[in-house]
Design an enzyme around this catalytic site. Structure first.
Site, short mmCIF file in Angstrom:
data_model
loop_
_atom_site.label_atom_id
_atom_site.label_comp_id
_atom_site.label_asym_id
_atom_site.label_seq_id
_atom_site.Cartn_x
_atom_site.Cartn_y
_atom_site.Cartn_z
N MET A 1 0.98 -1.36 0.18
CA MET A 1 0.14 0.11 0.11
C MET A 1 1.36 1.15 -0.05
O MET A 1 1.42 1.86 1.15
CB MET A 1 -0.97 -0.25 1.24
CG MET A 1 -1.72 0.85 1.34
SD MET A 1 -2.74 1.55 2.88
CE MET A 1 -3.28 0.25 3.50
N PRO A 2 1.15 2.36 -1.39
CA PRO A 2 1.74 3.20 -1.05
C PRO A 2 1.20 4.71 -0.41
O PRO A 2 -0.20 4.59 -0.57
CB PRO A 2 1.84 3.82 -2.24
CG PRO A 2 1.71 2.25 -3.47
CD PRO A 2 0.43 1.52 -2.27
N ASN A 3 1.75 5.14 0.31
CA ASN A 3 1.56 6.20 1.45
C ASN A 3 1.98 7.55 0.90
O ASN A 3 3.80 7.42 1.20
CB ASN A 3 1.41 5.67 2.76
CG ASN A 3 1.32 4.67 3.20
OD1 ASN A 3 -0.09 5.05 3.84
ND2 ASN A 3 1.38 3.39 3.42
N SER B 1 -5.29 1.20 -3.23
CA SER B 1 -4.39 1.08 -2.24
C SER B 1 -3.39 2.15 -1.98
O SER B 1 -3.09 1.87 -1.48
CB SER B 1 -3.84 -0.24 -2.65
OG SER B 1 -2.72 0.49 -3.41
N ARG C 1 -2.77 5.69 -0.46
CA ARG C 1 -3.29 7.14 0.50
C ARG C 1 -2.34 7.86 0.35
O ARG C 1 -1.13 7.84 -0.34
CB ARG C 1 -2.52 6.34 2.15
CG ARG C 1 -3.87 5.01 2.47
CD ARG C 1 -4.92 5.08 2.08
NE ARG C 1 -5.92 3.96 2.50
CZ ARG C 1 -6.34 3.43 1.91
NH1 ARG C 1 -5.71 3.68 0.13
NH2 ARG C 1 -6.61 1.88 1.75
#
Length: 70
Positions: free
Chosen positions: A1-3, A38, A40
């Site tokens: 999940m890229p943040n 995915s 954020r």
């Protein structure tokens, strides 16, 4: 999940923030083929007097600019 966390100086409009979030999300999808759901994005705003460029705060730099006539 890229943040993704981006720190910006205060003053962006809600519309500009929405466009920035959209652009950061789209760039991430394109760059690493991440599923859009995915990703954020957090935008953190700081006062202009707490954001420095070339050794001066943005507030100090703005104060040095001549007033713009309307």
């Amino acid at each position: 999940m890229p943040n993704i966390q981006m720190i910006v100086a205060e003053g962006l409009s809600d519309q500009q923030k929405e466009k920035l979030i959209d652009a950061l999300t789209a760039a991430t999808v394109q760059a690493i083929d991440a599923p859009i759901d995915s990703i954020r994005v957090w935008l953190s705003e700081v006062p202009a007097k707490h954001f420095g460029v070339a050794g001066q705060s943005l507030a100090a730099l703005a104060a040095q600019q001549p007033a713009v006539e309307q």
